[in-house]
Design a protein around this motif. Structure first.
Motif, PDB file in Angstrom:
ATOM      1  N   SER A 128       1.311 -52.830  27.372  1.00 44.14           N
ATOM      2  CA  SER A 128       0.130 -51.976  27.536  1.00 44.14           C
ATOM      3  C   SER A 128      -0.307 -51.903  28.997  1.00 44.14           C
ATOM      4  O   SER A 128      -1.320 -51.281  29.318  1.00 44.14           O
ATOM      5  N   ASP A 129       0.460 -52.529  29.873  1.00 42.48           N
ATOM      6  CA  ASP A 129       0.117 -52.588  31.291  1.00 42.48           C
ATOM      7  C   ASP A 129       0.895 -51.536  32.084  1.00 42.48           C
ATOM      8  O   ASP A 129       2.043 -51.218  31.761  1.00 42.48           O
ATOM      9  N   ASP A 130       0.275 -51.009  33.120  1.00 44.84           N
ATOM     10  CA  ASP A 130       0.936 -50.075  34.032  1.00 44.84           C
ATOM     11  C   ASP A 130       0.964 -50.695  35.421  1.00 44.84           C
ATOM     12  O   ASP A 130      -0.011 -50.596  36.172  1.00 44.84           O
ATOM     13  N   PRO A 131       2.074 -51.373  35.796  1.00 46.80           N
ATOM     14  CA  PRO A 131       2.122 -52.036  37.100  1.00 46.80           C
ATOM     15  C   PRO A 131       2.061 -51.068  38.271  1.00 46.80           C
ATOM     16  O   PRO A 131       1.781 -51.473  39.403  1.00 46.80           O
ATOM     17  N   GLY A 132       2.317 -49.784  38.013  1.00 46.15           N
ATOM     18  CA  GLY A 132       2.239 -48.796  39.074  1.00 46.15           C
ATOM     19  C   GLY A 132       0.831 -48.628  39.628  1.00 46.15           C
ATOM     20  O   GLY A 132       0.656 -48.043  40.703  1.00 46.15           O
ATOM     21  N   ARG A 133      -0.160 -49.159  38.947  1.00 51.43           N
ATOM     22  CA  ARG A 133      -1.545 -49.066  39.413  1.00 51.43           C
ATOM     23  C   ARG A 133      -1.860 -50.105  40.485  1.00 51.43           C
ATOM     24  O   ARG A 133      -2.865 -49.989  41.183  1.00 51.43           O
ATOM     25  N   TYR A 134      -1.015 -51.152  40.599  1.00 54.01           N
ATOM     26  CA  TYR A 134      -1.312 -52.178  41.598  1.00 54.01           C
ATOM     27  C   TYR A 134      -0.126 -52.555  42.482  1.00 54.01           C
ATOM     28  O   TYR A 134      -0.256 -53.382  43.379  1.00 54.01           O
ATOM     29  N   ARG A 135       1.068 -51.956  42.252  1.00 54.00           N
ATOM     30  CA  ARG A 135       2.193 -52.161  43.158  1.00 54.00           C
ATOM     31  C   ARG A 135       3.194 -51.033  42.956  1.00 54.00           C
ATOM     32  O   ARG A 135       3.232 -50.397  41.894  1.00 54.00           O
ATOM     33  N   SER A 136       3.997 -50.794  43.982  1.00 61.00           N
ATOM     34  CA  SER A 136       4.990 -49.734  43.890  1.00 61.00           C
ATOM     35  C   SER A 136       6.326 -50.287  43.409  1.00 61.00           C
ATOM     36  O   SER A 136       6.572 -51.495  43.453  1.00 61.00           O
ATOM     37  N   LEU A 137       7.201 -49.390  42.983  1.00 59.49           N
ATOM     38  CA  LEU A 137       8.539 -49.804  42.569  1.00 59.49           C
ATOM     39  C   LEU A 137       9.305 -50.410  43.733  1.00 59.49           C
ATOM     40  O   LEU A 137      10.076 -51.357  43.564  1.00 59.49           O
TER      41      LEU A 137
END
Length: 360
Positions: A261-270
């Motif tokens: 349910s988390d979107d890591p794109g909100r706090y770091r880039s690929l």
């Protein structure tokens, strides 16, 4: 960012760790476990997207930390206390994986496996909750020590984020005072959900805190499965001999979201994820086995095929899990049912019977 990531891993250690003593058979087994865990973990994410699992906490990048540590423990004497992200530990320990994933399917609150027989405690979703349980079990070992002087050892898994919880400090203090045979195994994956380690761990190191409780510690490369194995083996020997607890900080990286349910794109880039993650732990070990001549391409092909076959069996088993009997929400609330719970159970039975009659 890469330089900062590299600086997180220091060579400071207060626990002597000899090199891993593993033969070729054991090294191949370690790789098969890494490959299987990687495949099951990736598949579990897909199952969540397909609606088979309501939710899942991925562990991509942490396979070496989990497999190497579990492999070093004694299945006959020790006890494992996991969080909600220890699929790799469970698989390496030999837990029934369909029963393990029953919790993720939300059909049972602690897993359908027998925690006593498996010596693998129920999955703990309360952050840092398993740490207290591990110390309690370990203290029990000191109160009923084997005449030989050897005891079983508890190992508690938690993350860098959980290390900021008060429960962890209370547990370490108690364990340090009473010499409880417990390993505090910290998987420092760089992130406490969306907060980087440097913004929530004062002092920059979880291992550095151990000195305040009189506990030896070691900070290791958590992406090196043999280094993890060696450190855990040394920590286990220390604790089992009655010398008290040990803290291991395995420096690794969470390659993906905190949960489905988390979107890591909100706090770091690929790109940051690629740079910070470093060498992939599974690929890294495969390369080591190739270069040492311990495994050839036929071995890796077979390992991959076996992982795929296991995944298919596990998927079918998880899908086949039916709903648990509704009465269990009342049966397992108290050891002795109180009047209010009994009244609720009676009302539920009456409503259920009425609905069944209506449906008929």
């Amino acid at each position: 960012m890469t330089q900062a990531r590299n600086e997180r891993l220091s060579t400071a250690s207060t626990l002597p760790v000899p090199e891993a003593e593993l033969d070729s058979t054991q090294r191949r087994e370690l790789y098969r476990l890494l490959e299987t865990v990687r495949y099951l973990d990736v598949s579990a994410i897909a199952w969540q997207r397909q609606g088979i699992l309501p939710g899942y906490a991925p562990e991509r990048g942490q396979e070496a930390a989990q497999v190497g540590s579990a492999y070093a423990m004694d299945r006959e004497r020790d006890f494992i206390f996991p969080t909600y992200r220890e699929l790799g530990v469970a698989r390496a320990w030999g837990v029934d994986m369909v029963a393990y994933l029953a919790t993720h399917k939300a059909s049972w609150h602690g897993g359908l496996y027998d925690p006593v027989a498996s010596r693998f405690a129920p999955i703990q979703a309360v952050v840092a909750g398993s740490v207290l349980h591990a110390v309690g079990w370990a203290h029990g070992q000191t109160l009923s020590a084997d005449p030989s002087g050897q005891t079983g050892v508890a190992i508690s898994y938690f993350g860098d984020g959980a290390s900021s919880q008060g429960d962890v400090h209370e547990a370490m203090n108690f364990a340090g005072i009473f010499k409880a045979p417990v390993i505090f195994f910290v998987q420092n994956n760089g992130w406490a959900i969306s907060v980087p380690t440097e913004r929530q761990v004062a002092g920059g190191s979880v291992a550095g805190r151990a000195a305040g409780y009189g506990i030896p510690a070691v900070q290791i490369d958590g992406n090196d499965v043999e280094a993890v194995y060696a450190a855990t083996k040394a920590a286990r020997a220390h604790a089992a001999a009655g010398r008290g607890p040990v803290l291991i900080e395995a420096m690794t990286y969470r390659r993906g979201p905190h949960s489905t349910s988390d979107d890591p794109g909100r706090y770091r880039s690929l790109e940051e994820e690629r740079q910070e993650g470093g060498p992939d732990p599974v690929d890294r070990y495969a390369q080591k086995l190739r270069e040492s001549g311990i495994a050839d391409e036929a071995f890796f092909t077979t390992a991959c095929e076996a992982a795929k076959a296991e995944e298919e069996q596990l998927r079918a088993g998880v899908i086949a899990l039916g709903p648990r009997p509704g009465r269990e929400m009342f049966d397992f609330v108290y050891a002795e049912a109180e009047s209010e719970v009994q009244a609720q159970a009676a009302a539920w039975r009456q409503e259920t019977a009425y609905q069944e009659n209506q449906d008929a």
